[in-house]
Structures are given as structure tokens and as C-alpha cells.
Write a protein that holds these residues in place. Structure first.
Motif, PDB file in Angstrom:
ATOM      1  N   SER A  54       3.907  -0.917  -0.106  1.00  0.00           N
ATOM      2  CA  SER A  54       4.565   0.374  -0.286  1.00  0.00           C
ATOM      3  C   SER A  54       4.377   0.889  -1.711  1.00  0.00           C
ATOM      4  CB  SER A  54       6.063   0.248   0.033  1.00  0.00           C
ATOM      5  OG  SER A  54       6.260  -0.211   1.354  1.00  0.00           O
ATOM      6  N   LEU A  55       4.661   0.036  -2.684  1.00  0.00           N
ATOM      7  CA  LEU A  55       4.506   0.444  -4.079  1.00  0.00           C
ATOM      8  C   LEU A  55       3.039   0.661  -4.421  1.00  0.00           C
ATOM      9  CD1 LEU A  55       5.879   1.024  -6.762  1.00  0.00           C
ATOM     10  CD2 LEU A  55       5.677  -1.409  -7.323  1.00  0.00           C
ATOM     11  N   GLY A  56       2.166  -0.182  -3.855  1.00  0.00           N
ATOM     12  CA  GLY A  56       0.742  -0.021  -4.118  1.00  0.00           C
ATOM     13  C   GLY A  56       0.227   1.331  -3.653  1.00  0.00           C
ATOM     14  N   GLY A  57       0.687   1.762  -2.487  1.00  0.00           N
ATOM     15  CA  GLY A  57       0.263   3.062  -1.977  1.00  0.00           C
ATOM     16  C   GLY A  57       0.747   4.212  -2.843  1.00  0.00           C
ATOM     17  N   VAL A  58       1.992   4.092  -3.351  1.00  0.00           N
ATOM     18  CA  VAL A  58       2.535   5.144  -4.219  1.00  0.00           C
ATOM     19  C   VAL A  58       1.797   5.184  -5.550  1.00  0.00           C
ATOM     20  CG1 VAL A  58       4.573   5.887  -5.499  1.00  0.00           C
ATOM     21  CG2 VAL A  58       4.806   5.093  -3.139  1.00  0.00           C
ATOM     22  N   LEU A  59       1.594   4.003  -6.143  1.00  0.00           N
ATOM     23  CA  LEU A  59       0.956   3.947  -7.458  1.00  0.00           C
ATOM     24  C   LEU A  59      -0.507   4.349  -7.410  1.00  0.00           C
ATOM     25  CD1 LEU A  59       2.469   0.711  -9.049  1.00  0.00           C
ATOM     26  CD2 LEU A  59       3.035   3.091  -9.535  1.00  0.00           C
ATOM     27  N   TYR A  60      -1.155   4.114  -6.262  1.00  0.00           N
ATOM     28  CA  TYR A  60      -2.566   4.487  -6.189  1.00  0.00           C
ATOM     29  C   TYR A  60      -2.742   5.994  -6.372  1.00  0.00           C
ATOM     30  CZ  TYR A  60      -7.444   4.566  -4.816  1.00  0.00           C
ATOM     31  OH  TYR A  60      -8.814   4.732  -4.823  1.00  0.00           O
ATOM     32  N   GLY A  61      -1.708   6.770  -6.022  1.00  0.00           N
ATOM     33  CA  GLY A  61      -1.779   8.202  -6.255  1.00  0.00           C
ATOM     34  C   GLY A  61      -1.888   8.543  -7.734  1.00  0.00           C
ATOM     35  N   LEU A  62      -1.452   7.628  -8.601  1.00  0.00           N
ATOM     36  CA  LEU A  62      -1.580   7.821 -10.053  1.00  0.00           C
ATOM     37  C   LEU A  62      -2.898   7.281 -10.583  1.00  0.00           C
ATOM     38  CD1 LEU A  62       2.042   6.746 -11.109  1.00  0.00           C
ATOM     39  CD2 LEU A  62       1.180   9.066 -10.683  1.00  0.00           C
ATOM     40  N   GLY A  63      -3.603   6.518  -9.749  1.00  0.00           N
ATOM     41  CA  GLY A  63      -4.889   5.966 -10.161  1.00  0.00           C
ATOM     42  C   GLY A  63      -4.968   4.483  -9.885  1.00  0.00           C
ATOM     43  N   ALA A  64      -6.160   4.020  -9.499  1.00  0.00           N
ATOM     44  CA  ALA A  64      -6.361   2.590  -9.234  1.00  0.00           C
ATOM     45  C   ALA A  64      -6.104   1.765 -10.485  1.00  0.00           C
ATOM     46  CB  ALA A  64      -7.778   2.348  -8.715  1.00  0.00           C
ATOM     47  N   ASP A  65      -6.419   2.335 -11.665  1.00  0.00           N
ATOM     48  CA  ASP A  65      -6.222   1.582 -12.901  1.00  0.00           C
ATOM     49  C   ASP A  65      -4.750   1.244 -13.115  1.00  0.00           C
ATOM     50  OD1 ASP A  65      -5.896   4.358 -13.112  1.00  0.00           O
ATOM     51  OD2 ASP A  65      -6.074   4.309 -15.294  1.00  0.00           O
ATOM     52  N   ILE A  66      -3.833   2.130 -12.702  1.00  0.00           N
ATOM     53  CA  ILE A  66      -2.396   1.853 -12.831  1.00  0.00           C
ATOM     54  C   ILE A  66      -2.013   0.665 -11.953  1.00  0.00           C
ATOM     55  CG2 ILE A  66      -0.083   2.788 -12.532  1.00  0.00           C
ATOM     56  CD1 ILE A  66      -1.622   4.069 -14.801  1.00  0.00           C
ATOM     57  N   CYS A  67      -2.532   0.647 -10.728  1.00  0.00           N
ATOM     58  CA  CYS A  67      -2.247  -0.473  -9.814  1.00  0.00           C
ATOM     59  C   CYS A  67      -2.733  -1.794 -10.398  1.00  0.00           C
ATOM     60  CB  CYS A  67      -2.926  -0.236  -8.461  1.00  0.00           C
ATOM     61  SG  CYS A  67      -2.208   1.088  -7.474  1.00  0.00           S
ATOM     62  N   TYR A  68      -3.969  -1.799 -10.897  1.00  0.00           N
ATOM     63  CA  TYR A  68      -4.530  -3.036 -11.424  1.00  0.00           C
ATOM     64  C   TYR A  68      -3.811  -3.478 -12.701  1.00  0.00           C
ATOM     65  CZ  TYR A  68      -8.317  -1.996  -8.153  1.00  0.00           C
ATOM     66  OH  TYR A  68      -9.049  -1.711  -7.025  1.00  0.00           O
ATOM     67  N   ALA A  69      -3.371  -2.520 -13.513  1.00  0.00           N
ATOM     68  CA  ALA A  69      -2.618  -2.872 -14.716  1.00  0.00           C
ATOM     69  C   ALA A  69      -1.294  -3.535 -14.344  1.00  0.00           C
ATOM     70  CB  ALA A  69      -2.372  -1.628 -15.564  1.00  0.00           C
ATOM     71  N   LEU A  70      -0.612  -2.976 -13.324  1.00  0.00           N
ATOM     72  CA  LEU A  70       0.627  -3.596 -12.848  1.00  0.00           C
ATOM     73  C   LEU A  70       0.354  -5.008 -12.343  1.00  0.00           C
ATOM     74  CD1 LEU A  70       3.634  -3.523 -11.981  1.00  0.00           C
ATOM     75  CD2 LEU A  70       2.876  -2.544  -9.810  1.00  0.00           C
ATOM     76  N   CYS A  71      -0.747  -5.189 -11.620  1.00  0.00           N
ATOM     77  CA  CYS A  71      -1.103  -6.510 -11.104  1.00  0.00           C
ATOM     78  C   CYS A  71      -1.331  -7.502 -12.240  1.00  0.00           C
ATOM     79  CB  CYS A  71      -2.356  -6.427 -10.237  1.00  0.00           C
ATOM     80  SG  CYS A  71      -2.121  -5.545  -8.676  1.00  0.00           S
ATOM     81  N   ALA A  72      -2.004  -7.049 -13.304  1.00  0.00           N
ATOM     82  CA  ALA A  72      -2.239  -7.930 -14.450  1.00  0.00           C
ATOM     83  C   ALA A  72      -0.923  -8.399 -15.054  1.00  0.00           C
ATOM     84  CB  ALA A  72      -3.091  -7.209 -15.494  1.00  0.00           C
ATOM     85  N   VAL A  73       0.028  -7.473 -15.212  1.00  0.00           N
ATOM     86  CA  VAL A  73       1.342  -7.837 -15.756  1.00  0.00           C
ATOM     87  C   VAL A  73       2.060  -8.805 -14.821  1.00  0.00           C
ATOM     88  CG1 VAL A  73       3.626  -6.945 -16.374  1.00  0.00           C
ATOM     89  CG2 VAL A  73       1.571  -5.683 -17.050  1.00  0.00           C
ATOM     90  N   ALA A  74       1.993  -8.539 -13.513  1.00  0.00           N
ATOM     91  CA  ALA A  74       2.693  -9.393 -12.545  1.00  0.00           C
ATOM     92  C   ALA A  74       2.080 -10.785 -12.487  1.00  0.00           C
ATOM     93  CB  ALA A  74       2.658  -8.742 -11.169  1.00  0.00           C
ATOM     94  N   PHE A  75       0.749 -10.885 -12.466  1.00  0.00           N
ATOM     95  CA  PHE A  75       0.116 -12.205 -12.467  1.00  0.00           C
ATOM     96  C   PHE A  75       0.451 -12.961 -13.748  1.00  0.00           C
ATOM     97  CE2 PHE A  75      -3.154 -10.464  -9.367  1.00  0.00           C
ATOM     98  CZ  PHE A  75      -2.743 -11.264  -8.314  1.00  0.00           C
ATOM     99  N   GLY A  76       0.493 -12.245 -14.890  1.00  0.00           N
ATOM    100  CA  GLY A  76       0.883 -12.894 -16.138  1.00  0.00           C
ATOM    101  C   GLY A  76       2.305 -13.405 -16.092  1.00  0.00           C
ATOM    102  N   THR A  77       3.206 -12.621 -15.486  1.00  0.00           N
ATOM    103  CA  THR A  77       4.596 -13.052 -15.318  1.00  0.00           C
ATOM    104  C   THR A  77       4.677 -14.311 -14.464  1.00  0.00           C
ATOM    105  OG1 THR A  77       5.359 -10.757 -15.503  1.00  0.00           O
ATOM    106  CG2 THR A  77       6.877 -12.351 -14.505  1.00  0.00           C
TER     107      THR A  77
END
Length: 411
Positions: free
Chosen positions: A162-185
Motif C-alpha cells: 500500500s505504501l509502496g504504491g503511494v510513494l511510487y507516485g512521488l518517484g521510484a527513487d523515493i521508494c528505494y531510499a525508504l527501502c535503504a533506510v528500512a534495511f539499515g534499520t
């Protein structure tokens, strides 16, 4: 204070459990966000359905190639460090994808390469990660801990797309940046786990050692029965692969209806996991498992025959709830019934069986639907699940007569 409250407090106070749950489920959430972003981006770049199929293939091939060596590694090296290393590689890979997407230099082959990296990391990460829970909680609390973990995982499975679909509207780079932070966490949480590592004598890498999980399962008919029952149930009952077709041609529900159908199994799974966290399965676990698989088959048939969106969603919720019961009993058998020095390799076999059944089940459902139609394909899959349930009850009486999960012991 009630005994129930005392038990729940004891569970939450287990050292390292909270860090384990955060590490596992934040990583699962990130993987779901990433899967949505990759799917949308690869299709936007290629406008090809085949390209979407290649994404799945690029993830599946490393798992098949590496899963048995990964199980061997998990049983001979520090499992916490293995998981941390994989999550740090995933963090770096997601960051690379974010920068490349922002600079508009990430093409299809770059995405395929990154997806293969993630597939290889997951092959090593999952067998090691699956061994954490039985190492952190005593057997008496394992059913509750497993249900809590499953509940959080299902929440991540709902929230991530759900969040991935919403964030993709802002750009794939935003989604991947969030993923990087989450994997680091996740990597930080894994590092904070209070999990001791006992060095084992190093053994040469041989075929006997690498495939030791298969040999172990052959000596454990109840465990083999639980894993193979789940494999065939998912293989035959792969109705979820046909949800887009059902939403369009059978239910005429459109994209909103498809969203409801996709949410159905996860909602049912979350509710059942919450119930099992509060009231764990304490008696007749084997019979309850077979009953849950039979309910899974009946729910599949009801969904196949339904022409009502509410009934279809309800059937999928029941299907998801029944699947959680089966997964919990199988998880207890695999983790509690396996000696610690074998858990990585046995978890690897379990992962391969379940991962293969999900993907092969989607393939089987799609091919059968194209040959005889969607409704007959789904109904036949449900009937097949019921037949397998009856056969397995006769073939694996030890699994059928399994009673208490907290009394499972490794030999």
C-alpha cells in the motif's frame, strides 16, 4: 494478575525478542515496498508483461542455486552476522537503486542485476533468520512468539504494498531510499539481538553436509509430512494468482474490487495470528493442522464458485486464516524438532519447498485456467487440496496424532 497476562509479559521480556521481531518485519516491509516499486518501474520502462515475469525469475534463480549452501553456512557460522551482512548489502543495493533512479540511469538490466543481488541475499538471510526465534524463547512460549511474529509479518505484507504504491507516485527513487533506510534499520536491530554464538568445529563442504537437511527430514516423517502437505496445498490451491482475472471477468469488480480481493487473505491471516497470540494452540495440533488445510481447500472452492465480491473476499479471508494455522504448526515442528546445529539446513529445505510451491502454484493455476477456464481451475485446485489432506492423514499418522507444540523436542 491473570496467568494469561503473566505469560504475555514473560514473552515480551525475553531478551532479544523485540530486536528479532523488528529486524525481521521491517525487512519484510521494505521488501514489499521494493517489490511494488520494481514492478511499476520495470513495466514503465518496457511495457512488457514478460519483463515482469523476468523479475520473478531473477529472484528465484539465485534462491534455487544458493539455498542449500546457505543452509550449510547458517549451521557453521555466526547466524546473526550472516543476517546483518545480508541486510547491509540490501541497504547498499537499495541506495544504489535510489541514486540511479534519481539520475535516470537505472535501466531494465540494472534492475534485473539488483534483483538478483537481493535474491542471493535472501537465500542466505532467511535460513539463518528462521533459527532466531527458537533460540530466543523457550518451547513453552514458542507458539505465542510464532503467532506474534506471523501477525507482524502479515501487517508488513499489507502495509508494504500500500505504501509502496503511494510513494511510487512521488518517484521510484523515493521508494528505494525508504527501502535503504528500512534495511539499515533491520541490520541495526539484528545487531542488537542478545543471541550467543557457539563456535562449532569447522567441517569440509561436502555434498553430504550441504544436503544434510534432506537426509534429516527423511528420518522425521511428521516434519516431512507437514512441509510436503503445505507444499501441495499451496501448489494446488493457488487461487490468488488468478485474482486479476477474477476481478475483471468473473466478479466484474474493477481495480477497487481487485484491491479488496488482494487484501482478503492478509486480513484473515492477521486476525488469526492475533487470535493465536492471545489463545495459542495447545492441544491436538496435528488434527487442527489437517482441519485448517481442509478449510483452506473448502474456502478455495467457495471462492472459485462465487460471483459475489463480499462472499469472495470472505472466502479469501478464511483461506488466509487457515493458512496461518498450518504455517504455525509447521514452523513449530521444523524449529523445535530440529537440533540447533541442523536448523539452518532444515530451514533451507523448508524455504525451498514453500518458495517453490508459491511460484509453481501460480504457474499451475495460470496454465490450467488458460486450458479449462478460471472457475474450473480454482475449483479443481480446492478439490485437489482436500484429496491431498485425506491422503496425508493416512500416510503420516505421526503428524495427525501430534498433540502439544510446546512438547516437541529435537533428537
Amino acid at each position: 494478575m491473570s496467568q494469561q497476562t503473566i505469560t504475555e509479559t514473560a514473552l515480551l521480556r525475553q531478551p532479544g525478542l523485540l530486536a528479532c521481531l523488528v529486524g525481521r518485519n521491517v525487512a519484510a516491509f521494505s521488501s514489499q515496498v521494493q517489490a511494488v516499486a520494481v514492478g511499476w518501474q520495470i513495466y514503465a520502462l518496457t511495457h512488457s508483461a514478460a519483463a515482469l515475469g523476468f523479475v520473478g525469475l531473477m529472484q528465484f534463480l539465485p534462491m534455487v542455486a544458493l539455498i542449500f549452501p546457505a543452509g550449510h553456512v547458517a549451521d557453521h557460522f555466526n547466524r546473526r552476522r550472516i543476517v546483518m551482512t545480508c541486510q547491509l548489502i540490501e541497504t547498499c543495493s537499495a541506495a544504489v537503486m535510489a541514486v540511479a533512479s534519481f539520475e535516470h540511469v537505472l535501466g531494465p538490466w540494472g534492475i534485473y542485476a539488483m534483483v538478483m543481488v537481493f535474491g542471493a541475499c535472501r537465500a542466505f538471510e532467511m535460513p539463518a533468520q528462521q533459527t532466531f526465534l527458537p533460540s530466543l524463547v523457550p518451547a513453552a512460549l514458542f507458539p505465542k512468539a510464532a503467532a506474534l511474529s506471523s501477525s507482524l509479518f502479515q501487517v508488513a505484507s499489507i502495509a508494504g504494498p500500500s505504501l509502496g504504491g503511494v510513494l511510487y507516485g512521488l518517484g521510484a527513487d523515493i521508494c528505494y531510499a525508504l527501502c535503504a533506510v528500512a534495511f539499515g534499520t533491520s541490520a541495526v536491530a539484528t545487531g542488537l539481538m542478545q543471541l550467543r554464538f557457539t563456535a562449532r568445529p569447522k567441517q569440509p563442504v561436502t555434498l553430504q553436509s550441504v544436503f544434510g537437511g534432506i537426509a534429516f527430514l527423511r528420518r522425521k516423517p511428521a516434519m516431512l509430512g507437514a512441509i510436503s502437505l503445505d507444499l501441495f496445498a499451496v501448489l494446488l490451491g493457488g487461487a490468488t494468482a488468478l485474482l486479476p482475472l477474477y476481478a475483471d471477468t468473473v466478479l466484474h469488480a474493477g481495480s477497487i474490487g481487485l484491491g479488496l480481493l488482494r487484501a482478503g487473505p492478509a486480513i484473515g491471516a492477521v486476525l488469526m495470528a492475533a487470535i493465536l497470540t492471545r489463545w495459542p494452540l495447545n492441544r491436538r495440533a496435528g488434527r487442527v493442522m489437517f482441519l485448517s488445510v481442509a478449510i483452506f481447500g473448502v474456502a478455495t472452492i467457495v471462492f472459485g464458485l462465487s460471483h459475489s465480491v463480499p462472499l469472495s473476499v470472505f472466502a479469501l479471508m478464511v483461506l488466509g486464516a487457515a493458512d496461518v494455522v498450518s504455517v504455525m504448526v509447521r514452523g513449530a515442528l521444523v524449529q523445535l524438532g530440529t537440533p540447533d546445529e541442523m536448523r539452518g539446513r532444515v530451514s533451507a529445505v523448508n524455504m525451498l519447498f514453500i518458495g517453490s510451491s508459491n511460484q509453481l502454484g501460480e504457474f499451475e493455476s495460470g496454465m490450467l485456467a488458460s486450458a479449462i477456464g478460471a472457475v474450473p481451475a480454482v475449483v479443481l485446485g480446492g478439490v485437489g487440496t482436500l484429496i491431498v489432506t485425506v491422503l496425508w492423514m493416512r500416510l503420516f499418522p505421526g503428524l495427525r496424532d501430534l498433540d502439544r507444540l510446546d512438547e516437541i523436542e529435537s533428537d
